[in-house]
Design a protein around this motif. Structure first.
Motif: not given
Length: 377
Positions: A48-49, A58-63
């Motif tokens: 998610i960016r 902001v970047e969120i890695n779903l793992h």
């Protein structure tokens, strides 16, 4: 398959119930016409960016949806927390790019953080969970993200008002299933303007001041073997007042006094709005403001003397209203904003008088927004 979407979530204004929600009390709140919007594009990844106007992307890695201590008090924490709770509930969350813009200014007292949480929750609910969650459930997820991931011990009022929309009465006696009533009251016909006034006080370093309010109230509740004041009998509280003062100190006692009176006041104000008695509603707004100043003591930080911006703001509003309308502290207190209900015939002079002292743009004239968090067609 559609890959681009637009979403919107409103800011909120607290109409009554100053610091009652975290004690499982009652509140009156409303969504307002300032909003946070997102243009969303699915990106086919597990990331998610979010690019918010005026902030670093902001970047969120779903793992990786665990709590990150180094993310506390950041936008990344809110996104990660909301995503984590959706995944826990079974949503098949996928990556997307979002461009976010907001007219809900940070520190405005209109809850930019809640609008952002509701915005992200609405996106995930619409795109990856078949719209299976209610507006209240989206609000609860936002609160969870703010409490656990962001690190702020907020109640549920802000998120609920933003997510549900309109003017709402909320009873948090059972926070897992709050009773939410959307009031069919037409504020536009009252002949009053709703103004939010920026005190221009700095929010920095006030986390401890905010946290001390629920901490003190909960300390009083523990004297009675309870977790929150809603579960404590007011009669028992006053019957054991000497003991409570000794155990908790007078500031906590005064804040508990505020809670008991404010909780009744919210219910009386909701009743006044249901019957169209706006004069009684305004009388209770002023009463709420006095209680926040005298008992809740969230107008100025402990030890403040040279800088008492909120106190000056409220005194200025009272002077300009000259016995008409109503005003009170708005939201958390100490800094931020006050709220005023201004007769339409006084609005121009009121706004000019406020901004002559507090600066241009310090007086915001708002309207009630009926829609909560939504996908814009």
């Amino acid at each position: 398959m559609q890959t681009r979407f637009v979403f919107s979530a409103p800011g909120r204004t607290e109409l009554s119930g100053n610091h009652t929600d975290h004690q499982h009390g009652c509140v009156l709140a409303a969504a307002v016409n300032l909003e946070t919007t997102a243009e969303v594009r699915l990106n086919g990844t597990d990331v998610i960016r979010v690019a918010s106007e005026g902030y670093a992307p902001v970047e969120i890695n779903l793992h990786d949806l665990r709590v990150h201590e180094d993310e506390k008090n950041t936008t990344a924490a809110l996104i990660r927390g909301v995503a984590a709770e959706f995944v826990r509930r079974g949503a098949n969350v996928q990556g997307f790019d979002a461009t976010v813009r907001s007219s809900v200014l940070p520190g405005s007292g209109l809850s930019s953080s809640a609008a952002f949480e509701v915005l992200i929750g609405t996106i995930l609910n619409e795109l990856f969970f078949g719209k299976s969650l209610t507006a209240v459930e989206i609000a609860q997820i936002g609160q969870y993200a703010e409490n656990v991931y962001f690190g702020k011990p907020c109640g549920l009022m802000d998120q609920t008002a933003s997510s549900v929309g309109g003017m709402v009465f909320i009873d948090f006696k059972d926070p897992a299933e709050p009773v939410v009533e959307k009031l069919a009251f037409n504020f536009e016909k009252t002949g009053y303007a709703l103004c939010i006034i920026d005190s221009r006080a700095d929010h920095a370093d006030l986390t401890d001041e905010y946290a001390a309010i629920p901490a003190g109230m909960c300390a009083v509740a523990r004297v009675f073997g309870k977790h929150v004041l809603r579960d404590v009998s007011e009669e028992a509280f006053y019957a054991r007042l000497p003991e409570v003062r000794k155990q908790c100190g007078d500031r906590a006692v005064l804040r508990a006094m505020h809670f008991f009176a404010e909780n009744r006041r919210v219910q009386a104000q909701a009743a006044a709005l249901r019957t169209g008695d706006f004069a009684e509603f305004l009388r209770l707004v002023n009463e709420s403001g006095r209680s926040s100043w005298m008992y809740l003591q969230n107008i100025m930080p402990a030890g403040a003397s040279a800088h008492q911006e909120m106190g000056v703001t409220l005194a200025l509003c009272q002077k300009l209203l000259n016995g008409r309308g109503a005003c009170r502290v708005h939201g958390g207190g100490f800094a931020g904003t006050s709220q005023a209900f201004v007769p339409a015939d006084m609005l121009e002079n009121f706004k000019a008088g406020v901004e002559a002292v507090l600066g241009a743009g310090s007086c915001h004239v708002l309207s009630i927004r009926q829609a909560g968090g939504i996908r814009v067609e």
